[in-house]
Design an enzyme around this catalytic site. Structure first.
Site, short mmCIF file in Angstrom:
data_model
loop_
_atom_site.label_atom_id
_atom_site.label_comp_id
_atom_site.label_asym_id
_atom_site.label_seq_id
_atom_site.Cartn_x
_atom_site.Cartn_y
_atom_site.Cartn_z
N LYS A 134 0.80 -1.22 0.00
CA LYS A 134 0.00 0.00 0.00
C LYS A 134 0.84 1.28 0.00
CE LYS A 134 -4.08 -1.94 0.08
NZ LYS A 134 -5.27 -1.55 -0.66
C1 LIG Z 1 -3.28 -7.20 3.65
C2 LIG Z 1 -3.96 -6.81 2.38
N1 LIG Z 1 -4.05 -7.71 1.40
C3 LIG Z 1 -4.69 -7.42 0.26
C4 LIG Z 1 -5.27 -6.20 0.03
C5 LIG Z 1 -6.00 -5.97 -1.27
O1 LIG Z 1 -5.33 -5.09 -2.12
P1 LIG Z 1 -6.15 -4.08 -3.02
O2 LIG Z 1 -6.82 -3.12 -2.10
O3 LIG Z 1 -5.14 -3.41 -3.88
O4 LIG Z 1 -7.14 -4.85 -3.81
C6 LIG Z 1 -5.20 -5.23 1.03
C7 LIG Z 1 -5.88 -3.95 0.86
O5 LIG Z 1 -6.37 -3.33 1.77
C8 LIG Z 1 -4.51 -5.53 2.22
O6 LIG Z 1 -4.43 -4.63 3.22
#
Ligand SMILES: Cc1ncc(COP(=O)(O)O)c(C=O)c1O
Length: 460
Positions: free
Chosen positions: A50
């Protein structure tokens, strides 16, 4: 994004990106044909992918004049996006206020506070439109706090764009363009959509698999075009799945979704550390469990890249804690399980009333079915519960309550447990405060309720 050849970064933000790609050698062996590589986003400064989109959203907002010097960044975040925003805010001189849910790991919230962010914890089991939801609270704050800007990771397309500009090209380069499949957990959708869009532009034959959870709307929406509120219920897996459709989910880029249970995701999160020596988070476990479920889709020549979004250290009190795993029924124990209770008819199908129906109607329904408790739904979504003891107390206090909507006296919704939970464990989960638990039978597509008297009958 760091210049790959830059020896010294001028600040921590320049250390974002260019994360390693590592082969998985044990877990997929003999199950998944082809090569499985994982992109380890834990190597970013905030230990998650992120960081990339947080910085991109901030810099796009600065360019657009939406975020001004000394301003306050507001966001509803489950932690990782908050961490990325908080780090960038420290370097760039902004304040941060985050709203999050009571489902999130305490470590995640504490980590945000470590960077000076203010964190407001909101209830999980309410509609996104409910004024108490973490979405609504952050929207309200942006109107109240002067010189503030809401990042809005769900609908802010700078999110997916960050992955189009960075994650996609990195994966293409690291695999010399040989990638055939991308497997990635979907939350806001930014990672899957942006990375997938870039890769498909380079090679339209690349397939993108989104990993979803039970309790989320993505898979059904992709397959049928129907946004089905019946699919929504609380789940434990963190970071992926949603109860609405964020604009960052590009359903044209994602070829298909695979759902993974909370238990399979949790168990796999632990296996990755023990068998591969990689400390990934819960969505990494979900992604690898999903990859194994999809095994028949791959051939020996395939090169599959799985993205690991965040770090295992954020889950020390959960998936990496034996007591927590046992409490949730995720560690195998022999004997009778909730599934056996459902199969033998010891547990009944869930009975529910809508939140705006009267208390009297709920009482009549309970009497007709000889039930001591019911679930409360709003628009078919589980939002609360009622039980005999609580009803009795409320009626004694005020007999007129029977003409009021059930929402005025409802208690929190009954928790969901995995259908493989041993009966022995159910007996410790069902307490005076939690007189029943719910189990979902995915094959039958039905929800069942298990009460104290059901458990007692299971023992005889
Ligand atoms: C630990 C974790 N895995 C996966 C995701 C999913 O990613 P995306 O928001 O880019 O779809 C997030 C998003 O909040 C996350 O915090």
């Amino acid at each position: 994004m760091t210049h790959p050849k830059k020896k010294i970064c001028d600040n921590i933000l320049e250390a974002i990106g260019h994360t390693p790609m590592v082969r998985l050698n044990r877990i997929p062996a003999g199950i998944v044909k082809g090569t499985v590589l994982v992109k380890l986003e834990t190597f970013n400064p905030g230990n998650s992918i992120k960081d990339r989109m947080a910085l991109k959203m901030i810099e796009d907002a600065e360019r657009a004049g939406l975020l001004k010097p000394g301003g306050t960044i507001i966001e509803g975040t489950s932690g990782n996006t908050g961490m990325g925003l908080a780090i960038a805010a420290v370097v760039k001189g902004y304040k941060c206020i985050f709203t999050t849910t009571d489902k999130q790991s305490k470590e995640k919230v504490d980590a945000l506070r470590a960077f000076g962010a203010e964190v407001i914890v909101c209830p999980t089991n309410v509609d996104p439109e409910d004024p108490r939801s973490y979405y609504s609270v952050s929207s309200r704050l942006v109107n109240e706090v002067p010189n503030s800007w809401k990042a809005n990771q769900y609908d802010n397309l700078s999110n997916a764009q960050a992955h189009y500009e960075q994650t996609g090209p990195e994966i293409w380069e690291q695999t010399d363009g040989r990638i055939t499949h991308l497997v990635v957990g979907v939350g806001t959708g930014g990672t899957a959509s942006g990375t997938g869009r870039y890769l498909k532009e380079r090679n339209p034959k690349i397939k993108v698999w989104g990993i979803d959870t039970y309790g989320s709307v993505f898979k059904k929406y992709k397959e049928t075009g129907v946004f089905d509120k019946n699919e929504i219920y609380p789940y434990i897996t963190e970071g992926i799945g949603e109860d609405f459709l964020p604009q960052n989910v590009d359903f044209d880029v994602i070829d298909g979704f695979e759902k993974v249970t909370d238990k399979d995701a949790a168990v796999m999160t632990r296996r990755i550390a023990r068998e591969e020596g990689i400390f990934g988070g819960n969505s990494a476990g979900a992604a690898i469990a999903g990859l194994l479920q999809l095994k028949d889709r791959f051939t020996a020549d395939d090169l599959i890249v799985v993205i690991f979004h965040d770090h295992g250290s954020r889950y020390m009190a959960k998936m990496f804690n034996d007591e927590w795993m046992r409490e949730k029924g995720f560690l195998d124990v022999s004997g009778l399980t909730a599934r056996d209770m459902v199969a033998s008819g010891l547990s009944g199908e869930l009975l529910s009333v809508e939140a705006d129906e009267t208390v009297e109607k709920a009482i009549r329904l309970m009497a007709r079915h000889d039930f001591s408790q019911v679930s409360i739904t709003r628009d078919k979504r589980l939002v609360g519960s009622l039980n005999e003891t609580h009803l009795y107390d409320e009626l004694l206090r005020n007999p007129e309550v029977r003409h009021q909507p059930v929402s005025s006296i409802m208690l929190p919704a009954f928790p969901f447990v995995d259908i493989t939970t041993p009966v022995e464990l159910l007996s410790t989960m069902i307490t005076p405060q939690t007189p029943a638990v719910l189990v979902r039978d995915f094959k039958l597509d039905k929800t069942f309720i298990i009460t104290r008297s059901d458990v007692i009958r299971a023992f005889v």
